[in-house]
Design a protein around this motif. Structure first.
Motif, PDB file in Angstrom:
ATOM      1  N   PRO A   1     -10.214 -81.050  29.362  1.00 50.65           N
ATOM      2  CA  PRO A   1      -9.683 -80.109  28.369  1.00 50.65           C
ATOM      3  C   PRO A   1      -8.835 -78.985  28.963  1.00 50.65           C
ATOM      4  N   ILE A   2      -7.794 -78.646  28.234  1.00 49.51           N
ATOM      5  CA  ILE A   2      -6.970 -77.486  28.561  1.00 49.51           C
ATOM      6  C   ILE A   2      -7.266 -76.442  27.496  1.00 49.51           C
ATOM      7  N   TYR A   3      -7.671 -75.261  27.926  1.00 45.63           N
ATOM      8  CA  TYR A   3      -8.012 -74.180  27.012  1.00 45.63           C
ATOM      9  C   TYR A   3      -6.999 -73.050  27.124  1.00 45.63           C
ATOM     10  N   GLU A   4      -6.860 -72.294  26.045  1.00 47.97           N
ATOM     11  CA  GLU A   4      -6.008 -71.102  26.037  1.00 47.97           C
ATOM     12  C   GLU A   4      -6.894 -69.878  26.226  1.00 47.97           C
ATOM     13  N   TYR A   5      -6.434 -68.946  27.061  1.00 50.49           N
ATOM     14  CA  TYR A   5      -7.187 -67.734  27.371  1.00 50.49           C
ATOM     15  C   TYR A   5      -6.306 -66.501  27.210  1.00 50.49           C
ATOM     16  N   HIS A   6      -6.973 -65.344  27.067  1.00 50.90           N
ATOM     17  CA  HIS A   6      -6.299 -64.049  27.045  1.00 50.90           C
ATOM     18  C   HIS A   6      -6.954 -63.185  28.115  1.00 50.90           C
ATOM     19  N   CYS A   7      -6.138 -62.585  28.987  1.00 52.74           N
ATOM     20  CA  CYS A   7      -6.652 -61.704  30.032  1.00 52.74           C
ATOM     21  C   CYS A   7      -6.742 -60.284  29.483  1.00 52.74           C
ATOM     22  N   ASP A   8      -7.953 -59.718  29.534  1.00 53.88           N
ATOM     23  CA  ASP A   8      -8.152 -58.354  29.042  1.00 53.88           C
ATOM     24  C   ASP A   8      -7.595 -57.316  30.013  1.00 53.88           C
ATOM     25  N   LYS A   9      -7.431 -57.680  31.269  1.00 57.02           N
ATOM     26  CA  LYS A   9      -6.950 -56.723  32.268  1.00 57.02           C
ATOM     27  C   LYS A   9      -5.435 -56.512  32.177  1.00 57.02           C
ATOM     28  N   CYS A  10      -4.648 -57.607  32.138  1.00 60.77           N
ATOM     29  CA  CYS A  10      -3.186 -57.466  32.127  1.00 60.77           C
ATOM     30  C   CYS A  10      -2.546 -57.888  30.805  1.00 60.77           C
ATOM     31  N   ASN A  11      -3.371 -58.300  29.809  1.00 61.16           N
ATOM     32  CA  ASN A  11      -2.908 -58.635  28.467  1.00 61.16           C
ATOM     33  C   ASN A  11      -2.032 -59.891  28.408  1.00 61.16           C
ATOM     34  N   LYS A  12      -2.215 -60.814  29.354  1.00 61.64           N
ATOM     35  CA  LYS A  12      -1.430 -62.051  29.376  1.00 61.64           C
ATOM     36  C   LYS A  12      -2.225 -63.185  28.730  1.00 61.64           C
ATOM     37  N   ASP A  13      -1.516 -64.046  27.968  1.00 64.29           N
ATOM     38  CA  ASP A  13      -2.094 -65.272  27.439  1.00 64.29           C
ATOM     39  C   ASP A  13      -1.679 -66.414  28.357  1.00 64.29           C
ATOM     40  N   PHE A  14      -2.605 -67.348  28.627  1.00 66.62           N
ATOM     41  CA  PHE A  14      -2.295 -68.463  29.517  1.00 66.62           C
ATOM     42  C   PHE A  14      -3.175 -69.656  29.180  1.00 66.62           C
ATOM     43  N   GLU A  15      -2.800 -70.821  29.700  1.00 66.92           N
ATOM     44  CA  GLU A  15      -3.570 -72.046  29.525  1.00 66.92           C
ATOM     45  C   GLU A  15      -4.196 -72.419  30.855  1.00 66.92           C
ATOM     46  N   CYS A  16      -5.366 -73.061  30.796  1.00 67.00           N
ATOM     47  CA  CYS A  16      -6.069 -73.407  32.022  1.00 67.00           C
ATOM     48  C   CYS A  16      -6.807 -74.732  31.830  1.00 67.00           C
TER      49      CYS A  16
ATOM     50  N   ILE B   1      -9.818 -76.955  32.597  1.00 73.04           N
ATOM     51  CA  ILE B   1     -11.193 -76.661  32.999  1.00 73.04           C
ATOM     52  C   ILE B   1     -11.887 -77.949  33.417  1.00 73.04           C
ATOM     53  N   ILE B   2     -12.388 -77.959  34.646  1.00 76.11           N
ATOM     54  CA  ILE B   2     -13.111 -79.108  35.191  1.00 76.11           C
ATOM     55  C   ILE B   2     -14.503 -78.632  35.607  1.00 76.11           C
ATOM     56  N   GLY B   3     -15.527 -79.266  35.071  1.00 75.04           N
ATOM     57  CA  GLY B   3     -16.904 -78.918  35.425  1.00 75.04           C
ATOM     58  C   GLY B   3     -17.258 -77.496  35.046  1.00 75.04           C
ATOM     59  N   SER B   4     -17.826 -76.753  35.990  1.00 75.11           N
ATOM     60  CA  SER B   4     -18.260 -75.380  35.720  1.00 75.11           C
ATOM     61  C   SER B   4     -17.220 -74.349  36.174  1.00 75.11           C
ATOM     62  N   TYR B   5     -15.972 -74.783  36.336  1.00 78.41           N
ATOM     63  CA  TYR B   5     -14.891 -73.886  36.765  1.00 78.41           C
ATOM     64  C   TYR B   5     -14.754 -72.711  35.798  1.00 78.41           C
ATOM     65  N   GLN B   6     -14.625 -71.502  36.321  1.00 80.06           N
ATOM     66  CA  GLN B   6     -14.427 -70.299  35.515  1.00 80.06           C
ATOM     67  C   GLN B   6     -12.942 -69.951  35.510  1.00 80.06           C
ATOM     68  N   ALA B   7     -12.384 -69.712  34.343  1.00 78.27           N
ATOM     69  CA  ALA B   7     -10.958 -69.390  34.214  1.00 78.27           C
ATOM     70  C   ALA B   7     -10.649 -68.055  34.891  1.00 78.27           C
ATOM     71  N   GLU B   8      -9.443 -68.000  35.453  1.00 78.85           N
ATOM     72  CA  GLU B   8      -8.958 -66.795  36.130  1.00 78.85           C
ATOM     73  C   GLU B   8      -7.497 -66.597  35.749  1.00 78.85           C
ATOM     74  N   CYS B   9      -7.091 -65.373  35.487  1.00 77.17           N
ATOM     75  CA  CYS B   9      -5.716 -65.074  35.118  1.00 77.17           C
ATOM     76  C   CYS B   9      -4.782 -65.432  36.269  1.00 77.17           C
ATOM     77  N   PRO B  10      -3.717 -66.198  36.005  1.00 77.17           N
ATOM     78  CA  PRO B  10      -2.797 -66.574  37.078  1.00 77.17           C
ATOM     79  C   PRO B  10      -1.948 -65.405  37.585  1.00 77.17           C
ATOM     80  N   ASP B  11      -1.818 -64.335  36.786  1.00 79.20           N
ATOM     81  CA  ASP B  11      -1.012 -63.185  37.204  1.00 79.20           C
ATOM     82  C   ASP B  11      -1.801 -62.175  38.034  1.00 79.20           C
ATOM     83  N   CYS B  12      -2.920 -61.698  37.479  1.00 80.58           N
ATOM     84  CA  CYS B  12      -3.654 -60.619  38.163  1.00 80.58           C
ATOM     85  C   CYS B  12      -4.939 -61.099  38.834  1.00 80.58           C
TER      86      CYS B  12
END
Length: 76
Positions: A2-17, A19-30
């Protein structure tokens, strides 16, 4: 996978990630892990009642002039 959409609360960026297994999403910018999963439309194809193919995607349900495959892709 699955590819999920996320919003970063720190830099206000929306991105897709992807997700494999227990991987935790991380903002690609900050690189912050202070992110929230957003609701997103899925793409699918199905047969209509009369045998015609009905196609829907995230782009079909987003803003009127959008050609992106998801709302995160067009910046709205």
């Amino acid at each position: 996978m699955p590819i999920y959409e996320y919003h970063c609360d720190k830099c206000n960026k929306d991105f897709e990630c992807l997700i494999i297994g227990s991987y935790q999403a991380e903002c690609p910018d900050c690189k912050s892990s202070d992110v929230k999963k957003m609701m997103s439309a899925c793409g699918f194809m199905s047969k209509g009642g009369g045998g015609e193919t009905v196609k829907a995607s995230a782009g079909a349900s987003s803003c009127g002039g959008c050609t992106a495959s998801s709302c995160a892709g067009c910046g709205h």
